[in-house]
Design an enzyme around this catalytic site. Sequence first.
Site, mmCIF file in Angstrom:
data_model
loop_
_atom_site.group_PDB
_atom_site.id
_atom_site.type_symbol
_atom_site.label_atom_id
_atom_site.label_comp_id
_atom_site.label_asym_id
_atom_site.label_seq_id
_atom_site.Cartn_x
_atom_site.Cartn_y
_atom_site.Cartn_z
ATOM 1 N N LYS A 126 0.836 -1.200 0.000
ATOM 2 C CA LYS A 126 0.000 0.000 0.000
ATOM 3 C C LYS A 126 0.875 1.257 0.000
ATOM 4 C CE LYS A 126 -1.879 1.900 3.625
ATOM 5 N NZ LYS A 126 -2.644 2.221 4.818
ATOM 6 N N ASP A 144 -6.189 0.265 0.281
ATOM 7 C CA ASP A 144 -6.317 0.224 1.741
ATOM 8 C C ASP A 144 -7.682 -0.371 2.076
ATOM 9 O OD1 ASP A 144 -8.165 2.136 1.181
ATOM 10 O OD2 ASP A 144 -7.451 3.573 2.657
#
Length: 217
Positions: A126, A144
Site C-alpha cells: 500500500k 487500503d
Amino acid sequence: MTREDLPEVLEIMKREFPKWHAPIVKLIAQKRKDPLSALLCALLSTRTRDETTAEVCKRFLQRVKDPQDLLEIDQEELEKLIYPVGFYRNKARQLKELAKQLVEDFNGKVPDNLENLLKLKGVGRKVANIVLSEGFGKPAIAVDVHVHRISNRWGFVKTKTPEDTEEALMEILPREYWRDYNRLLVAFGQTICKPIKPKCGECPISKWCGYYSSLGK
Ligand code: SF4
C-alpha cells in the site's frame, strides 16, 4: 458495477469529492509533492486518523527535509515530533532505520520502483503504491481498507484481501484511473460509504452498487 460503468461513476465521484470535506483532503494538503514526503506521510498514517497525521506531517516535514536530517535527529526528539501518531515510538525507530537504508543503499533517494520500495523498512504494497502514485506520478493502485471494502460492495471485484483486490483491479481498471482511484474511494469511504452503516440514502452512485441492489432498493 461493471468496467463499462466506471467512467461515469468516477466522474460523479470527482464532482462530489469537494463536498465531502473528507479527512484525507487535509492530509493531502500537508504533503509536499515529492517522493520522500509521500513515503514519510504514508508511514506515519498507518493506524492513525488522517486529521492527526495531517497535523504531524506538517511539523515533521518542516523539520525533516531529507534522509540525512532523519539520520541525525535525536530519537527522543523524533518521538516528540511525531507524537501522537499510533505506535510513535516504534515508528520513530523504524524511520531512523529507513533513513539509514536510503542513505546507504539508495544514495539518499527514494527508489522509484516497486521492487526496491518493498525492500525499505516498514514499507508494504500500500505504502509503496502511494509513493509511486503521489511521489512519482506513476500509475499505481494503493489499496487500503476503504478501497478494498468499496470495490467489493460495488461488486466491481470479489476478493477476500486487499492484496487480491489490488491484483484484480490491475486486471480490470483502466490505467488512466489508477492514480485517482485511491483518493476518491478513501474520501468516499470516510464520509459516505462507511464501514458500518453506509449512508446509502445520500449516495450519488447507488444505482450502480451491488450492495444497494441486494437490499432490494
Ligand atoms: Fe456504499 Fe451504499 Fe453507496 Fe453502495 S449505495 S456505494 S454501499 S454508500
